[in-house]
Design a protein around this motif. Structure first.
Motif, PDB file in Angstrom:
ATOM      1  N   GLU A  64      26.562  51.281  89.731  1.00 25.77           N
ATOM      2  CA  GLU A  64      25.261  51.392  89.306  1.00 25.77           C
ATOM      3  C   GLU A  64      24.978  52.996  89.654  1.00 25.77           C
ATOM      4  OE1 GLU A  64      25.919  48.651  90.796  1.00 25.77           O
ATOM      5  OE2 GLU A  64      25.205  47.249  89.263  1.00 25.77           O
ATOM      6  N   GLN A  65      25.359  53.386  90.894  1.00 23.18           N
ATOM      7  CA  GLN A  65      25.253  54.707  91.469  1.00 23.18           C
ATOM      8  C   GLN A  65      26.199  55.598  90.478  1.00 23.18           C
ATOM      9  OE1 GLN A  65      26.040  53.643  95.449  1.00 23.18           O
ATOM     10  NE2 GLN A  65      23.892  54.099  96.000  1.00 23.18           N
ATOM     11  N   TYR A  96      29.637  55.618  96.164  1.00 21.06           N
ATOM     12  CA  TYR A  96      28.919  55.085  95.012  1.00 21.06           C
ATOM     13  C   TYR A  96      29.584  53.700  94.796  1.00 21.06           C
ATOM     14  CZ  TYR A  96      28.571  60.175  94.654  1.00 21.06           C
ATOM     15  OH  TYR A  96      28.096  61.606  94.856  1.00 21.06           O
ATOM     16  N   LYS A 128      24.908  59.964  84.156  1.00 27.77           N
ATOM     17  CA  LYS A 128      23.902  60.408  83.349  1.00 27.77           C
ATOM     18  C   LYS A 128      23.185  61.650  83.746  1.00 27.77           C
ATOM     19  CE  LYS A 128      22.239  55.799  82.175  1.00 27.77           C
ATOM     20  NZ  LYS A 128      21.316  54.516  82.259  1.00 27.77           N
ATOM     21  N   ASP A 129      22.899  62.164  85.233  1.00 28.82           N
ATOM     22  CA  ASP A 129      22.632  63.053  85.586  1.00 28.82           C
ATOM     23  C   ASP A 129      23.312  64.535  85.113  1.00 28.82           C
ATOM     24  OD1 ASP A 129      20.314  61.761  86.465  1.00 28.82           O
ATOM     25  OD2 ASP A 129      21.186  61.863  88.516  1.00 28.82           O
ATOM     26  N   VAL A 159      29.467  56.870  81.201  1.00 24.87           N
ATOM     27  CA  VAL A 159      28.609  55.901  81.065  1.00 24.87           C
ATOM     28  C   VAL A 159      28.900  54.589  80.183  1.00 24.87           C
ATOM     29  CG1 VAL A 159      25.917  55.311  80.711  1.00 24.87           C
ATOM     30  CG2 VAL A 159      26.951  57.734  81.841  1.00 24.87           C
ATOM     31  N   ILE A 191      27.220  55.403  87.444  1.00 25.54           N
ATOM     32  CA  ILE A 191      26.478  55.450  86.164  1.00 25.54           C
ATOM     33  C   ILE A 191      25.265  56.446  86.159  1.00 25.54           C
ATOM     34  CG2 ILE A 191      25.014  54.453  84.385  1.00 25.54           C
ATOM     35  CD1 ILE A 191      27.088  51.927  84.629  1.00 25.54           C
ATOM     36  N   SER A 192      24.612  56.489  87.160  1.00 23.18           N
ATOM     37  CA  SER A 192      23.163  57.142  87.462  1.00 23.18           C
ATOM     38  C   SER A 192      23.999  58.817  87.519  1.00 23.18           C
ATOM     39  CB  SER A 192      22.693  56.795  88.846  1.00 23.18           C
ATOM     40  OG  SER A 192      21.444  57.653  88.972  1.00 23.18           O
TER      41      SER A 192
END
Length: 483
Positions: free
Chosen positions: A458-459, A455, A465-466, A473, A461-462
């Motif tokens: 950006e990955q 990761y 979030k999921d 985040v 954080i994604s």
């Protein structure tokens, strides 16, 4: 048993000078005869040649006494009294909870890293201490002291102390630049391996302020600093600094320099010794504030007890980040040092069956050791997480070593210890990966024995979030998204 052996058996291990005097009194011979008898002594009498003592003395002991409590006590006493450079190594490991990073050790001792007439180099002293089984080489990034010489070994606390010391030197650099004491762009802090006068320091920087700057030669002087943090500084614990200063002052031709010792707390005797040595004493509470050292002590505590904190109170990690936000520019780059704990708090928050920080594994067949940043068991899967918060993209060279050296050893050790039906290796890199690294990682995804995931920020954080981890985040966006 010979006469020398009988004395050692009754009185314990000792230096040759003390042994000669004891032999002289006991057997009624001259000192010269005593010394000859000692030098000719054979088994079970042993001689420790690896450590250099004053007046060419040698440490004597019986084979049966080696590494026993009496041996250790006598040797430590002999080192303290008659081997002042080696004693700074003992003190360095004690102050660092028994473990020191290989690249930082020269900053915490008084042996030079370069050639200085009449002084043994760091690498030579270190090699002798390893041969004497006082210091152990982990095979990776650290040295540790033998538990016989210091029982309270805590590698996690050691890491926290080193990070705190690095923060202190960075903030001292900012302060010194702010008052124009040092050159703005040329200061080197602890992890940047600052050198001056054939010694390694915690901080160095050229200074163009008089009287350090010479108008005659048009050359700057230097500010050199060492740091002591985590305990109250005593005369014994600051000897490494004073011995380096003493050697520098013996040089005939050296640029003018200002010696500084950065300390949290210092006892009266040590402070008096520093004043007599005409050095600058920078007490952190006076230079910054009480809250400054409180946060650094909180940092050390979190690293010391990371596994328990992540399991029971991961909010402490977020509290540290909040304190950094309010610090008005201090604690430079501390967020990067805390990244591993931030990832650990993510796993604690989303839920897992087991979570441990800084797990060490050993392949007993080969002797290879590897350190795991985070070991997580979640949903029946063993997840091994490597965390990197460096500014540059992770290189192909690093990823190749991780894939071909680290993973095989870690996997073998974990399988031998406990069988996991599923094993996953993750690489979290804030700055991402260069092209070669990405090529290697994409190929590794095809592995059928275990999973490999990776990761960038950006990955990360994604993913967070999921999983609904808004704390992760928010912290990533506040502290790691600056390009």
């Amino acid at each position: 048993m010979n006469k020398v052996g009988e004395l050692l058996k009754k009185q314990g291990p000792m230096l040759s000078g003390d042994l000669a005097r004891l032999y002289e009194r006991t057997y009624g011979v001259s000192n010269e005869a005593a010394r000859k008898a000692i030098s000719r002594a054979t088994a079970p009498v042993k001689k420790l040649y690896k450590i250099k003592f004053d007046k060419n003395q040698i440490f004597y002991y019986l084979d049966s006494q080696f590494m026993g409590s009496q041996y250790v006590t006598s040797l430590l006493r002999a080192i303290e009294t008659h081997s002042k450079v080696v004693y700074t190594y003992i003190q360095a490991f004690i102050s660092q909870s028994g473990v020191v990073s290989k690249e930082l050790l020269p900053s915490f001792v008084s042996a030079p890293i370069g050639k200085v007439k009449g002084h043994r180099r760091h690498e030579d002293v270190l090699a002798k201490l390893i041969d004497a089984q006082i210091i152990r080489d982990s095979g990776e990034d650290t040295y540790s002291i033998s538990p016989m010489f210091h029982e309270a070994i805590n590698a996690r606390r050691s890491r926290g102390l080193e990070i705190a010391k690095n923060v202190i030197t960075r903030d001292f650099n900012s302060w010194a630049r702010g008052v124009n004491l040092v050159s703005y762009e040329q200061g080197k802090c602890l992890f940047e391996i600052p050198n001056f006068g054939q010694f390694q320091w915690a901080f160095t920087a050229p200074s163009y302020v008089q009287p350090l700057y010479s108008y005659e030669s048009k050359k700057p002087g230097f500010v050199v600093a060492d740091v002591f943090f985590g305990k109250t500084a005593t005369p014994e614990s600051i000897k490494f600094f004073l011995q380096k200063i003493q050697v520098l002052r013996s040089y005939k031709n050296i640029q003018p320099f200002l010696p500084v010792l950065l300390v949290d707390k210092v006892d009266r005797e040590a402070l008096q010794l520093l004043k007599e040595s005409k050095v600058m004493v920078a007490v952190l509470n006076n230079m910054f504030s009480d809250k400054y050292t409180e946060l650094l002590n909180d940092l050390v505590n979190v690293f010391s007890n990371a596994t328990a904190i992540l399991a029971n109170d991961p909010g402490q990690i977020h509290d540290l980040f909040k304190a950094v936000e309010k610090s008005e520019g201090r604690y430079n780059n501390l967020a990067g040092d805390l990244f591993e704990l931030l990832v650990g708090s993510y796993y604690a928050r989303v839920g897992c069956q087991y979570l441990k920080s800084q797990e060490e594994v050993i392949d007993y067949e080969t002797g290879k050791k590897k350190e795991i940043d985070l070991l997580v068991v979640k949903d029946g899967k063993c997840i091994i997480v490597e965390c990197k918060a460096q500014k540059a993209k992770l290189s192909g060279e690093y990823v190749r070593k991780w894939l071909n050296e680290n993973i095989p050893v870690i996997r073998k050790c974990l399988l031998a210890r406990e069988h996991y039906s599923k094993m996953e290796f993750q690489l979290w890199s804030v700055s991402g990966f260069d092209d070669e690294a990405l090529t290697l990682l994409k190929k590794a995804e095809e592995n059928t024995k275990y999973s490999v995931l990776y990761y960038d920020k950006e990955q990360m954080i994604s993913v967070a979030k999921d999983k609904g981890d808004q704390y992760f985040v928010d912290i990533m966006k506040k502290h790691f998204m600056i390009k």
